[in-house]
Structures are given as C-alpha cells and as structure tokens.
Scaffold this active site. Sequence first.
Site, PDB file in Angstrom:
ATOM      1  CG  HIS A  66      -0.427   0.128   2.619  1.00  0.00           C
ATOM      2  ND1 HIS A  66       0.450  -0.862   3.088  1.00  0.00           N
ATOM      3  CD2 HIS A  66      -0.427   0.962   3.533  1.00  0.00           C
ATOM      4  CE1 HIS A  66       0.731  -0.631   4.406  1.00  0.00           C
ATOM      5  NE2 HIS A  66       0.211   0.413   4.563  1.00  0.00           N
ATOM      6  CG  HIS A  68      -0.045   4.173   4.942  1.00  0.00           C
ATOM      7  ND1 HIS A  68      -0.806   3.574   5.809  1.00  0.00           N
ATOM      8  CD2 HIS A  68      -0.816   5.383   4.489  1.00  0.00           C
ATOM      9  CE1 HIS A  68      -2.082   3.860   6.005  1.00  0.00           C
ATOM     10  NE2 HIS A  68      -2.055   5.152   4.862  1.00  0.00           N
ATOM     11  CG  ASP A  70       4.761   2.912   7.357  1.00  0.00           C
ATOM     12  OD1 ASP A  70       3.862   3.373   6.733  1.00  0.00           O
ATOM     13  OD2 ASP A  70       4.464   1.845   8.429  1.00  0.00           O
ATOM     14  CG  HIS A  71       4.265   0.310   4.233  1.00  0.00           C
ATOM     15  ND1 HIS A  71       4.088  -1.415   4.547  1.00  0.00           N
ATOM     16  CD2 HIS A  71       3.685   0.803   5.303  1.00  0.00           C
ATOM     17  CE1 HIS A  71       3.666  -1.366   6.043  1.00  0.00           C
ATOM     18  NE2 HIS A  71       3.182  -0.082   6.292  1.00  0.00           N
ATOM     19  CG  ASP A 143       0.727  -1.153   7.801  1.00  0.00           C
ATOM     20  OD1 ASP A 143       1.474  -2.269   7.806  1.00  0.00           O
ATOM     21  OD2 ASP A 143       0.975  -0.224   7.806  1.00  0.00           O
ATOM     22  CG  HIS A 181       4.041  -1.958  11.350  1.00  0.00           C
ATOM     23  ND1 HIS A 181       4.723  -0.720  11.527  1.00  0.00           N
ATOM     24  CD2 HIS A 181       3.394  -1.736  10.205  1.00  0.00           C
ATOM     25  CE1 HIS A 181       4.459   0.129  10.784  1.00  0.00           C
ATOM     26  NE2 HIS A 181       3.462  -0.421   9.952  1.00  0.00           N
TER      27      HIS A 181
HETATM   28 FE    FE Z   1       2.751   0.621   8.212  1.00  0.00          FE
HETATM   29 ZN    ZN Z   2       0.353   1.500   6.816  1.00  0.00          ZN
END
Ligand code: FE
Ligand code: ZN
Length: 259
Positions: A66, A68, A70-71, A143, A181
């Site tokens: 996805h 975001h 942090d990805h 996530d 995560h």
């Molecule tokens: Fe994340």
């Molecule tokens: Zn996310």
Amino acid sequence: FATRYISDTTINMQVIPISCLTDNYAYIINDDSSKIVGVIDPSESSPIISFLKKNNLKLNYILNTHHHYDHIGGNIELKKKYNAKVIGFKGDSHRIPGIDIILENNEEWTFGNSTVKVLHIPGHTLGHICFFFQKEKIAFTGDTLFSLGCGRIFEGDHKQMLTSLNKIKKLPKSTKIYCGHEYTYKNAEFCMKYDNNNINLKKHFEKIKKLRSNGLPTIPSNLEDELKSNIFLRCDQNDLKIKLNMKNQEDFKVFKKIR
Ligand code: FE
Ligand code: ZN
C-alpha cells in the site's frame, strides 16, 4: 537501531526480514533458482542497500502492499540505484511512487519461478493488496493482517476490513504470514484482554515473549496459529462471542466492538 538478518528458507525462496524505521519490516525475497531478487515494502533504502551489498545481490523488483510512507519510502532511491521495477495495485497507481507494473485484483504475476497472486484487501487503505506466493505458501499482508492483530481502518470501513480478513482466512492453513510491523507483543496483550481463556493464545504469547526477550522477530507467523489466537480472525467463533456477551450477534458487530 540495529538491523538484524534472519533468513528463512522455503522451497527455493529465501525471505529475509530487514528492520526499518522503528518497527517496520521490509522483506527481501531471493529466489535461488532464478537469481531474481525483490523487496517488499521498503520504507527506507539504506538498510536494503547495505544488505544487498553485503550479500552481493542486485534488486529486480520492489513490491508495495500500500501507499503509506513507511512502506514506499525507499522506492525511488532503490529504483534508481538498481533499475528495479516497482509493482503495485491498479487502484493505487497514482500514489505508489515510481510504479511500473500495475496489477489488478486476483491477477497472477510471475516472480522468478514463482506465481504471485494479488489479493485486493481494502480497509486499512482502499488500495491495499496482499501478495500471495502460491507454491511457496507465503503471504505478505502489509498493514491488514498483523500477527495477533489487524491494521487500523484509515480509508475503508469495518465491513471492508472484515471481508478482507476473511479473504486471507481462506488461504491454505500452512501459509506463512509476513506483515508490515513488529507489533506482535502489544497485539498479544490486547488479545489477552478479551480472550484470556484461549489456551492457544496463551501458548502463542509465551512463544512471543521468548522471541522478543532474545531480540528476535516474531515474524513469520502462520495462518493456522493466527486462526486460533488472533481475535480479529475469531469474530465468528462462539466462545469469543460468549466471552464478549455477544452470543448470537453478527460477526461484523463483534469485529466492530473490538477494532
Ligand atoms: Fe505501516
Ligand atoms: Zn499503513
């Protein structure tokens, strides 16, 4: 932070978790037979580059579950450095940086000698996908499904998220779950709050405590264990409904109550 390298060999595919940011995992996938290398959800490029360098590997593909930060944070730098191709979901093609190969729900894509099925699993974001390596039985769930948890619902609604989790539940039980995560310990505490009679959960929690106290990742988990101990996958189970005083209520209501 310290980057740890733990490898896990399945049929011919190595999956190596790389710690990124504070609690993210990117995963390097290395197909020994075809020498094709990919990375799932690189939130930053430097830990990926140093692993590849150390192991004398180059990078062919960047896969994103996805959009975001942090990805996808490492996409552009990695793409430039290795001339790698970025793979993502059609519905998110406007917000996956550097996207080259656009996949649709249920589409099958080839990675080395593996067939990868794309499952659209909205809820956390509307364009979230899972990459399922069919022969190897490996799922990258981003996530959406965590070990003992599920992602927060940012863009979708509870119905979508529950439908997406149910899709993952239908994968083979032996499927290894690689999520985005390291939240497992906190997730276990949360599950225990509602489901403290669950023997499987207690056992799972003990395993997690041991791993974390040795500084080891709790990932991968496998679907069979998750089905028995992750409350978000147990919203259809009578014992949990009774425990929550929600006997005979819809699964969706149970899910909404705990998420
Ligand atoms: Fe994340
Ligand atoms: Zn996310």
